[in-house]
Structures are given as structure tokens and as C-alpha cells.
Motif scaffolding. Structure first.
Motif, PDB file in Angstrom:
ATOM      1  N   LEU A  85       0.830  -0.972   0.013  1.00  0.00           N
ATOM      2  CA  LEU A  85       0.242   0.096   0.041  1.00  0.00           C
ATOM      3  C   LEU A  85       0.941   1.178   0.282  1.00  0.00           C
ATOM      4  O   LEU A  85       0.449   2.651  -0.298  1.00  0.00           O
ATOM      5  CB  LEU A  85      -0.796  -0.065   1.590  1.00  0.00           C
ATOM      6  CG  LEU A  85      -2.061  -0.841   0.961  1.00  0.00           C
ATOM      7  CD1 LEU A  85      -2.439  -0.879   2.443  1.00  0.00           C
ATOM      8  CD2 LEU A  85      -2.947  -0.801   0.163  1.00  0.00           C
ATOM      9  N   ARG A  86       1.758   1.246   0.300  1.00  0.00           N
ATOM     10  CA  ARG A  86       2.540   2.367   0.630  1.00  0.00           C
ATOM     11  C   ARG A  86       3.388   2.189  -0.843  1.00  0.00           C
ATOM     12  O   ARG A  86       4.141   3.823  -1.834  1.00  0.00           O
ATOM     13  CB  ARG A  86       3.873   2.320   1.524  1.00  0.00           C
ATOM     14  CG  ARG A  86       5.357   3.236   1.325  1.00  0.00           C
ATOM     15  CD  ARG A  86       5.929   2.883   2.905  1.00  0.00           C
ATOM     16  NE  ARG A  86       6.985   1.871   2.138  1.00  0.00           N
ATOM     17  CZ  ARG A  86       8.174   2.436   1.879  1.00  0.00           C
ATOM     18  NH1 ARG A  86       8.836   3.504   1.522  1.00  0.00           N
ATOM     19  NH2 ARG A  86       9.639   0.889   1.526  1.00  0.00           N
ATOM     20  N   PRO A  89      -0.653   2.373  -4.142  1.00  0.00           N
ATOM     21  CA  PRO A  89      -1.639   3.561  -3.580  1.00  0.00           C
ATOM     22  C   PRO A  89      -3.339   2.854  -4.744  1.00  0.00           C
ATOM     23  O   PRO A  89      -4.127   2.687  -3.446  1.00  0.00           O
ATOM     24  CB  PRO A  89      -1.512   4.985  -4.171  1.00  0.00           C
ATOM     25  CG  PRO A  89      -0.400   5.050  -4.877  1.00  0.00           C
ATOM     26  CD  PRO A  89       0.209   4.031  -4.549  1.00  0.00           C
ATOM     27  N   THR A  92      -4.800   0.767  -2.312  1.00  0.00           N
ATOM     28  CA  THR A  92      -5.839   1.224  -0.913  1.00  0.00           C
ATOM     29  C   THR A  92      -7.231   0.458  -1.167  1.00  0.00           C
ATOM     30  O   THR A  92      -7.920   0.343   0.220  1.00  0.00           O
ATOM     31  CB  THR A  92      -5.990   2.181  -1.336  1.00  0.00           C
ATOM     32  OG1 THR A  92      -5.113   3.388  -1.030  1.00  0.00           O
ATOM     33  CG2 THR A  92      -6.859   3.307   0.039  1.00  0.00           C
ATOM     34  N   SER A  95      -8.206  -2.999   1.078  1.00  0.00           N
ATOM     35  CA  SER A  95      -7.975  -2.782   2.426  1.00  0.00           C
ATOM     36  C   SER A  95      -9.418  -2.651   2.805  1.00  0.00           C
ATOM     37  O   SER A  95      -9.917  -2.406   3.922  1.00  0.00           O
ATOM     38  CB  SER A  95      -7.016  -1.388   2.963  1.00  0.00           C
ATOM     39  OG  SER A  95      -7.934   0.075   2.923  1.00  0.00           O
ATOM     40  N   PRO A 277      -7.040   9.332   5.937  1.00  0.00           N
ATOM     41  CA  PRO A 277      -6.409   8.854   5.276  1.00  0.00           C
ATOM     42  C   PRO A 277      -7.475   7.354   4.618  1.00  0.00           C
ATOM     43  O   PRO A 277      -8.544   7.480   5.101  1.00  0.00           O
ATOM     44  CB  PRO A 277      -5.356   7.671   6.018  1.00  0.00           C
ATOM     45  CG  PRO A 277      -5.901   7.874   7.175  1.00  0.00           C
ATOM     46  CD  PRO A 277      -6.354   9.395   7.133  1.00  0.00           C
ATOM     47  N   SER A 279      -7.038   4.554   3.167  1.00  0.00           N
ATOM     48  CA  SER A 279      -5.924   3.035   3.359  1.00  0.00           C
ATOM     49  C   SER A 279      -6.920   2.330   5.018  1.00  0.00           C
ATOM     50  O   SER A 279      -6.922   3.514   5.728  1.00  0.00           O
ATOM     51  CB  SER A 279      -5.545   2.822   3.397  1.00  0.00           C
ATOM     52  OG  SER A 279      -4.658   1.493   4.491  1.00  0.00           O
ATOM     53  N   VAL A 283      -0.201   2.158   7.138  1.00  0.00           N
ATOM     54  CA  VAL A 283       0.436   2.259   6.134  1.00  0.00           C
ATOM     55  C   VAL A 283       1.687   2.825   6.582  1.00  0.00           C
ATOM     56  O   VAL A 283       1.646   3.870   6.808  1.00  0.00           O
ATOM     57  CB  VAL A 283       0.302   3.091   4.432  1.00  0.00           C
ATOM     58  CG1 VAL A 283       1.136   3.378   3.995  1.00  0.00           C
ATOM     59  CG2 VAL A 283      -1.451   2.465   3.958  1.00  0.00           C
ATOM     60  N   SER A 289      -2.694   7.185  10.587  1.00  0.00           N
ATOM     61  CA  SER A 289      -4.045   5.551  10.847  1.00  0.00           C
ATOM     62  C   SER A 289      -5.343   5.739  10.845  1.00  0.00           C
ATOM     63  O   SER A 289      -5.583   6.374  11.589  1.00  0.00           O
ATOM     64  CB  SER A 289      -3.044   5.193  11.655  1.00  0.00           C
ATOM     65  OG  SER A 289      -2.784   3.661  11.262  1.00  0.00           O
TER      66      SER A 289
END
Length: 428
Positions: A85-86, A89, A92, A95, A277, A279, A283, A289
Motif C-alpha cells: 500500500l505504500r 496506492p 487502497t 483495505s 486517509p 486506507s 500504511v 492511520s
């Protein structure tokens, strides 16, 4: 977190295959007989949809960790954690599928509220009920930690770099926060049962206020420290909704649909206009987060998940042949198992080992990673950086290997969970 209690089968599992069971390969006949016994041993009034939801949530967590967590070999020879995911993207949205923890707390809240109500009106009393549940959770955790302590000592004695040891240990231990939160909420079940709806609203408000403080102050240290309260407050919301369900709520589809639609709309709004974010899992390197600590976006997303779970209950009951559903099997004279009975047998067996699966799935992945590195050197999709779509495809090919090793670990350690369950049943 409840277990699947099966009535004692009429005949032992090693009994001869009944006449009329398919006479093809003998193993197929025995498999049909086993599935039929599991189905017959399940109490008719058990809501199988709850067990399916629990199994699906655990499968989501396991696949999520296996697919969005990477252990890469760095140039200095150390193993370090990473995530696709880093680097990608575009992944995403995955997730949103592989973060089903709200469903687990939702189901756990319903089961715990029902069990607590029984404990307070009959036997066992609340203290014995809680002790039994804690025993089932803590004994398997103790076994995992003890064995990994031996592994860490062995790795340190062999001269493995502390960076590698820290990476491996963190991936094994970090998921245990989930069980710690679940234990606290389980202990608070009597309080939750008094006014679950109001408590859910208050808990949601706490998360919202602390998130506002986070954005207003730019994330100063003391606010972030206080904001850790969200870990409990955030998961308390679906847990309370589970208690509402246990008390007879959500009997109609409209409240479930409202939860689903409003939860999704609120989540999208928070991501698009609120600065959250996209996600739903952490990440590496991200400024914020949604899970550490839990954010308001994660809570609203959990509301949507709870609504979806409620709407899926009917189809899930039909899928696994719930007695009384349209797909239920004929009560008498059945010689071969239906697809629904096979599905239920798989769900029932998974629920008997749900704690073992959760605790050991990271060990299965890490063992595969470490052993293959020692035997063959770096392999694509297992030790390489997750920075390309090809890595994702390669990772999917490694998942069956993780599954096979996890099955072996469950066979080796499921008895710990089973012993805890038998002790709890004796107490009740």
C-alpha cells in the motif's frame, strides 16, 4: 468470542459408512458421513449466520496481513517490514475488504451479551462465565508467546541481527492488541447490556471529539496520547451494536440498510473532505492511520460493515443450510451431504479453531519467509520490495503455502484452545 458447541453425535466419527453413501472412492463416502454428523450435531436453534460472519472476519484479517504486509530483505541483510500500500496506492480499495474487524466485534458483542444474560439468570454466574472466556483467550496466547520467546532466544544465540528479530517479533505480537481490547470489552459486557445504544453514541462522540482535537492542534504529543482512548471507544461502538442485536434489535432490514448507507456516506465524506486517509489499515510512513489509534472514519466504516453483515444474514443462513431456511436439508433419510452442509462443516471447524488461526497465521507467513530465505535465498513476492503489480500476483501464489503451514500449526496447537473450551464447558 463464542465457540461452536455441537451435540454429541449419535455414532462415533470412525463408524462405518452408512448404506447408501456414495460407493465411489472410500474417502468420499467417509467425508459425506463426517459432514452429515457435524450438521446433525449442531443445535437446530443455533444461528449459523453468526458463525459464518465470524469465520469471514477472521479470514479477512488473515488474508489482509498476508497480502498487505511484506517482509523484505534489505541491502544490509536485515529483514524489515513493508507494505504494498505504500508503493501502490491504487491497491487502497483492497483495505476496505480486508479490514473486517468491526464485524468481529459486532458478532462478539452479540454472543457475549447473550452469554452474559444466561450467566446472570441461570448458571454459571458472571464470574465463572468471564473466567471461562478469558481462559480460552489467554491460554493459547501464553503458548504462542512462550514458543516465540524460545525462537527469539535461539535467533539471538545464532547471531541474527536484532533488527531482523525485532521485525519478526513485532509482526507476531502486534495483532495481539486486538485480543486485549476484546478482553476488556468482554469484561464490560454487563455494563454494555444496560444501555448499549446510548453507550455506542457516547463512544462514537468520544472518537469524534478526540479526532477534532487531533486536527485542531496538529497532532501535538499530549493530544495523541489521550487519543489512544479511541482504541477502546472505537471498537466499543460495534460491540454495543452487537448487544443491541442480542436484545432483539435489528429485526427488520431498514435499520441495517440505514447503517450501511449512512456509514458508507460518512466514511467517503470524511476521506474526501475531512482529511482522513483512504486506507482502512495502517500504511508505513503515512502521516495518519485509521487504525492506530482508531479514527472516526474507521468507526463510520465499521457502522457500514455492521449494516452489511445484518443484510447478509439471510443469504448466509441459506448458504449453510440453516434449519428452517429454504436451503435446509431434508430432516430424515439423507445419505449424501448437500453443498450447504459442506459449507457449514467448514465454518464449524474453523470456528472451533478461530483463536488458533488468528494467533498463528503470522507465524505461518514468517516461517515460510525465514525458511525459504535460508534454503534458497531471496524469492520474488516473499523477500522482495512490494513495489510492483507483479509482486501482488506473486504474493497470491504464496498464499496456498501459507495456508498449508497454518493448517499444520492449527493441527499442532488447536488442542490448547480445545482444552480451554472443555474447561469452560465443565464450569458451565
Amino acid at each position: 468470542m463464542a465457540d461452536v458447541r455441537l451435540r454429541p453425535p449419535v455414532e462415533p466419527l470412525s463408524a462405518p459408512i452408512p448404506a447408501g453413501v456414495p460407493t465411489g472412492p472410500r474417502i468420499a463416502g467417509r467425508l459425506h458421513a463426517l459432514v452429515l454428523r457435524i450438521d446433525a450435531a449442531t443445535p437446530a436453534d443455533r444461528d449459523r449466520a453468526i458463525d459464518v460472519l465470524r469465520a469471514l472476519s477472521v479470514v479477512g484479517v488473515v488474508l489482509g496481513h498476508w497480502l498487505v504486509t511484506a517482509v523484505t530483505l534489505r541491502a544490509d541483510g536485515h529483514l524489515m517490514g513493508d507494505s504494498p500500500l505504500r508503493h501502490l496506492p491504487a491497491l487502497t480499495p483492497v483495505s476496505w475488504v480486508l479490514q473486517p474487524l468491526a464485524i468481529f466485534f459486532f458478532v462478539g458483542g452479540r454472543v457475549a451479551a447473550q452469554g452474559c444474560a444466561t450467566a446472570r439468570t441461570g448458571r454459571p454466574d458472571y464470574g465463572r462465565w468471564l473466567a471461562g472466556r478469558l481462559r480460552r483467550l489467554l491460554r493459547p496466547v501464553g503458548t504462542l508467546l512462550f514458543l516465540w520467546m524460545l525462537v527469539v532466544l535461539g535467533l539471538a544465540g545464532a547471531g541474527v541481527a536484532h533488527e531482523t528479530i525485532s521485525t519478526l517479533l513485532n509482526l507476531v505480537v502486534s495483532p495481539l492488541w486486538f485480543l486485549l481490547v476484546f478482553i476488556v470489552l468482554t469484561a464490560a459486557t454487563p455494563l454494555v447490556r444496560r444501555a448499549p445504544g446510548r453507550i455506542a453514541v457516547v463512544a462514537c462522540a468520544v472518537v469524534a471529539v478526540l479526532d477534532v482535537a487531533h486536527f485542531a492542534t496538529g497532532g501535538v504529543a499530549w493530544v495523541e496520547t489521550v487519543r489512544n482512548v479511541n482504541v477502546l471507544a472505537g471498537w466499543l461502538v460495534p460491540y454495543c451494536l452487537g448487544a443491541v442485536w442480542a436484545a432483539g434489535g435489528f429485526t427488520r432490514r431498514r435499520p441495517a440498510a440505514i447503517l450501511l448507507v449512512t456509514g458508507l456516506l460518512a466514511t467517503v465524506a470524511l476521506i474526501v473532505w475531512g482529511g482522513y486517509p483512504a486506507s482502512m489499515v495502517g500504511v508505513p510512513g503515512a502521516a495518519m492511520s485509521n487504525l492506530n489509534p482508531l479514527s472516526l472514519a474507521a468507526v463510520t466504516f465499521g457502522l457500514a460493515q455492521c449494516g452489511a453483515a445484518l443484510l447478509l444474514c439471510g443469504p448466509l443462513r441459506r448458504l449453510v443450510g440453516q434449519p428452517g431456511s429454504a436451503a435446509a436439508h431434508a430432516p430424515g433419510g439423507q445419505r449424501t451431504a448437500t453443498p450447504g452442509q459442506f459449507a457449514w462443516a467448514l465454518v464449524a471447524l474453523m470456528n472451533l479453531s478461530v483463536i488458533t488461526i488468528f494467533l498463528w497465521h503470522q507465524t505461518a507467513m514468517l516461517s515460510t519467509t525465514a525458511v525459504t530465505l535460508a534454503l534458497t535465498g531471496p524469492l520474488f513476492g516473499l523477500h522482495t520490495a512490494p513495489d510492483a503489480a507483479a509482486w501482488v500476483l506473486a504474493r497470491l501464489l504464496w498464499v496456498p503455502v501459507f495456508v498449508l503451514l497454518l493448517v499444520a500449526l492449527c493441527r499442532a496447537f488447536q488442542h490448547v484452545e480445545g482444552d480451554s473450551r472443555r474447561s469452560r464447558n465443565k464450569a458451565s
